[in-house]
Design a protein around this motif. Sequence first.
Motif, PDB file in Angstrom:
ATOM      1  N   SER A   3       0.822  -1.209   0.000  1.00 30.02           N
ATOM      2  CA  SER A   3       0.000   0.000   0.000  1.00 30.02           C
ATOM      3  C   SER A   3       0.854   1.256   0.000  1.00 30.02           C
ATOM      4  N   GLU A   4       2.155   1.119   0.391  1.00 24.49           N
ATOM      5  CA  GLU A   4       3.026   2.288   0.373  1.00 24.49           C
ATOM      6  C   GLU A   4       3.467   2.626  -1.040  1.00 24.49           C
ATOM      7  N   GLU A   5       3.380   1.665  -1.950  1.00 19.80           N
ATOM      8  CA  GLU A   5       3.830   1.857  -3.323  1.00 19.80           C
ATOM      9  C   GLU A   5       2.686   2.098  -4.291  1.00 19.80           C
ATOM     10  N   SER A   6       1.495   1.729  -3.900  1.00 19.61           N
ATOM     11  CA  SER A   6       0.357   1.876  -4.806  1.00 19.61           C
ATOM     12  C   SER A   6      -0.941   1.950  -4.017  1.00 19.61           C
ATOM     13  N   THR A   7      -2.012   2.323  -4.725  1.00 20.62           N
ATOM     14  CA  THR A   7      -3.355   2.341  -4.146  1.00 20.62           C
ATOM     15  C   THR A   7      -4.282   1.574  -5.078  1.00 20.62           C
ATOM     16  N   SER A   8      -5.066   0.678  -4.522  1.00 19.07           N
ATOM     17  CA  SER A   8      -5.983  -0.138  -5.321  1.00 19.07           C
ATOM     18  C   SER A   8      -7.386   0.454  -5.280  1.00 19.07           C
ATOM     19  N   LEU A   9      -7.868   0.874  -6.434  1.00 17.33           N
ATOM     20  CA  LEU A   9      -9.193   1.487  -6.547  1.00 17.33           C
ATOM     21  C   LEU A   9     -10.119   0.592  -7.358  1.00 17.33           C
ATOM     22  N   TYR A  10     -11.395   0.954  -7.384  1.00 19.91           N
ATOM     23  CA  TYR A  10     -12.361   0.284  -8.239  1.00 19.91           C
ATOM     24  C   TYR A  10     -13.070   1.341  -9.074  1.00 19.91           C
ATOM     25  N   LEU A  11     -13.309   1.018 -10.348  1.00 19.09           N
ATOM     26  CA  LEU A  11     -13.974   1.939 -11.267  1.00 19.09           C
ATOM     27  C   LEU A  11     -15.356   1.396 -11.611  1.00 19.09           C
ATOM     28  N   SER A  12     -16.352   2.244 -11.489  1.00 12.89           N
ATOM     29  CA  SER A  12     -17.730   1.866 -11.799  1.00 12.89           C
ATOM     30  C   SER A  12     -18.196   2.652 -13.023  1.00 12.89           C
ATOM     31  N   LEU A  13     -18.729   1.954 -14.009  1.00 14.41           N
ATOM     32  CA  LEU A  13     -19.225   2.610 -15.228  1.00 14.41           C
ATOM     33  C   LEU A  13     -20.657   3.054 -15.009  1.00 14.41           C
ATOM     34  N   THR A  14     -20.904   4.362 -15.005  1.00 13.36           N
ATOM     35  CA  THR A  14     -22.248   4.867 -14.714  1.00 13.36           C
ATOM     36  C   THR A  14     -23.237   4.543 -15.828  1.00 13.36           C
ATOM     37  N   MET A  15     -22.752   4.332 -17.061  1.00 17.48           N
ATOM     38  CA  MET A  15     -23.651   4.002 -18.162  1.00 17.48           C
ATOM     39  C   MET A  15     -24.135   2.557 -18.068  1.00 17.48           C
ATOM     40  N   SER A  16     -23.457   1.757 -17.267  1.00 15.58           N
ATOM     41  CA  SER A  16     -23.824   0.348 -17.131  1.00 15.58           C
ATOM     42  C   SER A  16     -23.615  -0.080 -15.686  1.00 15.58           C
ATOM     43  N   PRO A  17     -24.544   0.299 -14.785  1.00 18.03           N
ATOM     44  CA  PRO A  17     -24.384   0.008 -13.354  1.00 18.03           C
ATOM     45  C   PRO A  17     -24.244  -1.475 -13.032  1.00 18.03           C
ATOM     46  N   SER A  18     -24.792  -2.347 -13.895  1.00 21.51           N
ATOM     47  CA  SER A  18     -24.721  -3.782 -13.625  1.00 21.51           C
ATOM     48  C   SER A  18     -23.382  -4.398 -14.011  1.00 21.51           C
ATOM     49  N   LYS A  48     -13.859  12.798 -23.046  1.00 20.91           N
ATOM     50  CA  LYS A  48     -15.256  12.581 -22.672  1.00 20.91           C
ATOM     51  C   LYS A  48     -15.416  11.973 -21.286  1.00 20.91           C
ATOM     52  N   LEU A  49     -14.297  11.733 -20.606  1.00 24.06           N
ATOM     53  CA  LEU A  49     -14.335  11.057 -19.304  1.00 24.06           C
ATOM     54  C   LEU A  49     -14.545  12.050 -18.164  1.00 24.06           C
ATOM     55  N   LYS A  50     -15.482  11.715 -17.273  1.00 24.71           N
ATOM     56  CA  LYS A  50     -15.693  12.472 -16.043  1.00 24.71           C
ATOM     57  C   LYS A  50     -15.611  11.513 -14.869  1.00 24.71           C
ATOM     58  N   LEU A  51     -14.886  11.914 -13.837  1.00 21.83           N
ATOM     59  CA  LEU A  51     -14.714  11.079 -12.657  1.00 21.83           C
ATOM     60  C   LEU A  51     -15.472  11.673 -11.475  1.00 21.83           C
ATOM     61  N   ILE A  52     -16.245  10.836 -10.805  1.00 20.78           N
ATOM     62  CA  ILE A  52     -17.036  11.265  -9.655  1.00 20.78           C
ATOM     63  C   ILE A  52     -16.603  10.447  -8.441  1.00 20.78           C
ATOM     64  N   PHE A  53     -16.301  11.134  -7.349  1.00 23.92           N
ATOM     65  CA  PHE A  53     -16.003  10.439  -6.100  1.00 23.92           C
ATOM     66  C   PHE A  53     -16.691  11.166  -4.955  1.00 23.92           C
ATOM     67  N   ALA A  54     -17.358  10.407  -4.113  1.00 27.92           N
ATOM     68  CA  ALA A  54     -18.078  10.958  -2.966  1.00 27.92           C
ATOM     69  C   ALA A  54     -19.070  12.035  -3.400  1.00 27.92           C
ATOM     70  N   GLY A  55     -19.680  11.821  -4.568  1.00 25.26           N
ATOM     71  CA  GLY A  55     -20.692  12.746  -5.050  1.00 25.26           C
ATOM     72  C   GLY A  55     -20.152  14.022  -5.666  1.00 25.26           C
ATOM     73  N   LYS A  56     -18.818  14.117  -5.828  1.00 29.31           N
ATOM     74  CA  LYS A  56     -18.227  15.331  -6.388  1.00 29.31           C
ATOM     75  C   LYS A  56     -17.377  14.999  -7.601  1.00 29.31           C
ATOM     76  N   LEU A  57     -17.321  15.962  -8.527  1.00 26.68           N
ATOM     77  CA  LEU A  57     -16.546  15.789  -9.747  1.00 26.68           C
ATOM     78  C   LEU A  57     -15.069  16.044  -9.478  1.00 26.68           C
ATOM     79  N   CYS A  83     -17.209   6.482 -13.195  1.00 34.24           N
ATOM     80  CA  CYS A  83     -16.701   6.998 -14.465  1.00 34.24           C
ATOM     81  C   CYS A  83     -17.862   7.266 -15.417  1.00 34.24           C
ATOM     82  N   MET A  84     -18.021   8.530 -15.801  1.00 27.62           N
ATOM     83  CA  MET A  84     -19.071   8.924 -16.741  1.00 27.62           C
ATOM     84  C   MET A  84     -18.480   9.015 -18.137  1.00 27.62           C
ATOM     85  N   GLY A  85     -19.182   8.485 -19.102  1.00 26.21           N
ATOM     86  CA  GLY A  85     -18.718   8.507 -20.484  1.00 26.21           C
ATOM     87  C   GLY A  85     -18.993   7.169 -21.139  1.00 26.21           C
TER      88      GLY A  85
END
Length: 286
Positions: A3-18, A48-57, A83-85
């Motif tokens: 964790s000191e060398e990297s951070t593991s995130l998850y990306l959710s596609l808003t156009m396809s929530p499933s 065309k990419l927009k990133l949203i985290f905690a309800g903010k752009l 991820c919007m787009g």
Amino acid sequence: MSSEESTSLYLSLTMSPSTPRIPLTVPHSTQSSLHELCSVATRIPLPKLKLIFAGKLIPIGGVGSAKGSLEEYKLVDTCVIHCMGKPEAAAAAAPAVAVAAGTAGSVVTPVTGTTTASTPSNMPKTIESTVATLKSNCASPADYLTAITTVSKICSNIISNPLDDKYRQLKSGNAAFQKRLGGIAGSDDVLTMLGFGKEGSEGKWVLQASEGAWPNLVKCKGVIDAEMVRAQQSAAPVNPFMQGMRDQAAANPFAMPGMGAGAGMPGMGGMPGMGGMPGMGGMPGM
């Protein structure tokens, strides 16, 4: 990597929530921006990419490197970025997604199974049940249509203007707001389900920032919009003529429209008389 060398995130596609969330490992040494990494992982074109985290752009190019964005927006392991787009291809369907810049050759495999957007723990009710309560407290179908349309507009304004904070705040004491929605019993629960909370001495409604705020709002809007369509149909004026036709058809489905029950085919008179063929003289002499 640790964790000191990297951070593991998850990306959710808003156009396809499933679609399963896409794992993304962000090396702290990379010079790429967070938007560039997300664009590669999701295949959404960078412009065309927009990133949203905690309800903010998260604005593009705001803090330079990906590590700067992690620190600026307090992104830690397992955080979900929405991820919007529109992806150029089905990113989540690929067997593996390459991690961009600084980790050439390393890949991560998308998470399998179904994931669901989280909702605040203090919301035991559902958006459907709160909308039903709101409807029962409206004086007429027209009043309900006004109220549910107002809720839909609140959602649309936020989703269409994610960077504008003014749409995240509602003045509860505003006369127009009170008339259209706020003055109806049950409206507070609907706003709470959308993610709003009251703040300050004036009781202003403010959309609360959280990891699940954005997907919850999008999900609620789908329910609200479907209910708005039903409300429009219920509030539509009834055509007396068409209602009479429907009532008549219900009483006797075999009767022809506009005819009394049991009436036969209209009588037809005989064929009009035809005189004999006009007389023809003999053939002229030749």
